[in-house]
Write a protein that holds these residues in place. Structure first.
Motif, short mmCIF file in Angstrom:
data_model
loop_
_atom_site.label_atom_id
_atom_site.label_comp_id
_atom_site.label_asym_id
_atom_site.label_seq_id
_atom_site.Cartn_x
_atom_site.Cartn_y
_atom_site.Cartn_z
N MET A 154 -8.32 5.43 -2.49
CA MET A 154 -7.92 4.20 -1.81
C MET A 154 -8.98 3.10 -1.99
O MET A 154 -10.17 3.39 -2.02
CB MET A 154 -7.74 4.43 -0.30
N ASN A 155 -8.55 1.85 -2.12
CA ASN A 155 -9.44 0.72 -2.21
C ASN A 155 -9.76 0.26 -0.80
O ASN A 155 -8.90 -0.13 -0.05
CB ASN A 155 -8.74 -0.41 -2.99
N ASN A 156 -11.05 0.28 -0.42
CA ASN A 156 -11.42 -0.02 0.95
C ASN A 156 -12.30 -1.26 1.08
O ASN A 156 -13.05 -1.42 2.03
CB ASN A 156 -12.15 1.18 1.58
N PRO A 166 -3.51 2.48 -4.05
CA PRO A 166 -4.45 1.53 -3.43
C PRO A 166 -3.89 1.01 -2.12
O PRO A 166 -2.67 0.92 -1.95
CB PRO A 166 -4.56 0.42 -4.47
N ARG A 167 -4.78 0.69 -1.21
CA ARG A 167 -4.33 0.24 0.10
C ARG A 167 -3.46 -1.02 0.00
O ARG A 167 -2.55 -1.24 0.79
CB ARG A 167 -5.52 -0.04 1.02
N GLU A 168 -3.75 -1.86 -1.01
CA GLU A 168 -2.96 -3.08 -1.18
C GLU A 168 -1.50 -2.76 -1.47
O GLU A 168 -0.61 -3.50 -1.03
CB GLU A 168 -3.56 -3.92 -2.32
N LEU A 169 -1.23 -1.69 -2.18
CA LEU A 169 0.15 -1.28 -2.43
C LEU A 169 0.77 -0.72 -1.16
O LEU A 169 1.94 -0.99 -0.86
CB LEU A 169 0.21 -0.24 -3.55
N VAL A 170 0.00 0.05 -0.42
CA VAL A 170 0.48 0.58 0.85
C VAL A 170 0.89 -0.57 1.77
O VAL A 170 1.94 -0.53 2.41
CB VAL A 170 -0.61 1.45 1.52
N ASP A 171 0.05 -1.60 1.82
CA ASP A 171 0.35 -2.76 2.68
C ASP A 171 1.62 -3.47 2.24
O ASP A 171 2.43 -3.89 3.07
CB ASP A 171 -0.82 -3.75 2.64
N ILE A 206 5.79 5.92 -1.08
CA ILE A 206 4.37 5.65 -1.30
C ILE A 206 3.55 6.93 -1.37
O ILE A 206 2.53 6.98 -2.07
CB ILE A 206 3.83 4.71 -0.19
N ASP A 207 3.99 7.99 -0.68
CA ASP A 207 3.24 9.24 -0.69
C ASP A 207 3.23 9.90 -2.06
O ASP A 207 2.42 10.80 -2.32
CB ASP A 207 3.81 10.22 0.35
N ASN A 208 4.14 9.49 -2.93
CA ASN A 208 4.21 10.07 -4.27
C ASN A 208 3.43 9.26 -5.31
O ASN A 208 3.49 9.56 -6.50
CB ASN A 208 5.66 10.20 -4.70
N VAL A 209 2.73 8.23 -4.85
CA VAL A 209 1.88 7.46 -5.75
C VAL A 209 0.47 8.03 -5.67
O VAL A 209 -0.17 7.98 -4.62
CB VAL A 209 1.86 5.97 -5.37
#
Length: 453
Positions: A1-3, A126-131, A119-122
């Motif tokens: 994850m990008n933090n 990155p957190r930006e995609l989660v957002d 999203i769990d299968n990516v």
């Protein structure tokens, strides 16, 4: 994850009808939040494209003087439009800002996986995609999904009948102002091939969103909206980092103010007609179409304060955008886009049917552009390279008659219990055929093809 950044609230700047000051604050905060994109942007300046000298007596408002008067009586509305002129899409922009580290192809592929499989299968999402996915999944309270489904079901008819013949005309309308059209020039949309691709991608997006279940979380329409949203953010990233974009003149590339017409033009024209007849409310069927448009716009990142609910609110918003956008047409930008789009071969003309369809489309698309976006001014159309001679008028008339018959067939057929299921299936097949004709919509932007000279 990008933090490296604080996580964004899924609803930030998306599902809240913000107070004008809060909206203004969100504009200036873009620079600190996304220095990779907006670090060199001075958000305190007023770009040339924002026509602060506009007055009620301007000649360009002749046809809509009363509507413009209402807008000038609402200074907060004009302030909202000013802010929308300098606002991108913080959530999708943050994801696009990962291009240097992850590459644009990888970003697109991860987005596709997140839309299709969750999203769990990516892997290492990155957190930006989660957002971004969370923002799109979090349907705001102001959206009525029951109405959205009803609107999508009804919108299948015009998508199956009118859109194939009208889409080029509506697409051309986006090229009539140099301040709004410049990103299309810079992203290399001048060739016949590129123009045809963009026309078909636009038709594909709106058509896909009307198929049964398309706007569900796992639907094709949801995915298409996510990819369009990312494409816009990628354009902002590349252009603002090119050193070739003049913010003082043009503001932000593809701002919220310029996304409004694409998502709302249909309901705007309908609203204007209702108000002209003295009607101030939508019928239930019309309200469903409006809700579909509002939800599509939400998925594309527009906030509630740019999406009206009543005919008057919708007209006021689009007129405010018209008032705020300085008039400007130049041949190098607008003319080149118009010519490239008009010269593009959209259809296979090797058969008699193909040639007939191309003839009808050529006439009807010009009719739509001139009637709906040029106030019926054929001389102005000719001045920008769009002829509407007897041949085109005949084609437009034949097309209009054909569309009326097809529309009546579907509307009546869907109401008859004996044949409604068969007509319904036929309509869905027609939409599937059109999507196949439009071809695969990539919804990507390749910086290697940009014209940044």
């Amino acid at each position: 994850m990008n933090n490296e950044r604080e996580p964004m609230n899924a609803n930030q700047g998306v599902d809240t009808k913000m107070h004008p000051q809060a909206y203004a604050d969100s504009v200036t905060q873009q620079r600190a939040a996304l220095p990779e994109i907006y670090g060199e942007v001075d958000f305190t300046l007023v770009p040339e494209r924002l026509d602060e000298e506009a007055t009620l007596d301007d000649e360009r408002f002749t046809a809509v003087r009363d509507a413009v008067r209402r807008v000038f009586d609402q200074p907060k509305l004009l302030e909202t439009m000013r802010n929308a002129t300098m606002t991108g899409d913080r959530i999708a922009d943050a994801y696009a800002a990962l291009i240097p580290t992850l590459g644009f192809r990888n970003l697109v592929e991860m987005l596709e996986t997140a839309c299709q499989r969750g999203i769990d299968n990516v892997e290492d999402a990155p957190r930006e995609l989660v957002d971004l996915i969370a923002a799109m999944e979090t349907t705001p309270a102001w959206v009525d999904m029951t109405l959205v489904a009803q609107g999508a079901r009804a919108e299948r008819i015009p998508m199956a009948t009118a859109t194939p013949l009208a889409i080029r005309g509506a697409f051309l309308a986006t090229f009539l102002n140099k301040y709004a059209a410049l990103p299309m020039t810079m992203t290399g949309t001048l060739s016949d091939e590129a123009a045809a691709k963009r026309v078909f991608e636009t038709a594909s997006f709106f058509t896909a969103t009307t198929l049964p279940g398309a706007l569900d979380r796992s639907g094709k329409g949801f995915e298409a909206a996510a990819k369009v949203r990312l494409m816009h953010s990628m354009v902002r990233y590349h252009i603002l980092n090119s050193g070739k974009w003049d913010v003082a003149t043009y503001g932000i590339p593809i701002p919220q103010a310029d996304q409004m017409p694409a998502g709302l033009i249909g309901v705007f024209l309908m609203s204007a007609q209702l108000l002209k007849k003295g009607q101030t409310n939508f019928t239930p069927a019309q309200r469903a179409s409006v809700e579909l448009s509002r939800y599509r716009c939400f998925l594309l990142g527009l906030p509630e304060n740019l999406l009206g609910e009543t005919p008057q609110e919708i007209v006021d918003l689009l007129i405010a955008r018209h008032v705020s956008l300085r008039e400007g047409y130049d041949d190098e930008t607008c003319g080149a886009l118009v010519r490239g789009t008009m010269e593009a071969d959209l259809f296979d003309t090797s058969s008699i049917t193909g040639r007939l369809h191309a003839w009808l489309e050529n006439g009807f698309s010009k009719f739509v552009l001139i009637k709906s976006f040029l106030d019926g001014d054929t001389e102005r159309a000719a001045a920008i390279g769009i002829t509407f001679r007897r041949r085109e008028k005949l084609a437009a008339g034949v097309a209009a008659g054909s569309l009326a018959l097809k529309t009546a067939f579907y509307r009546v057929g869907l109401r008859l219990p004996v044949v409604s299921s068969r007509v319904d299936a036929r309509l869905n097949r027609r939409l599937a055929e059109l999507l196949d004709m439009y071809g695969h919509a990539d919804f990507v932007t390749d910086a290697d093809r940009y014209n940044l000279n």
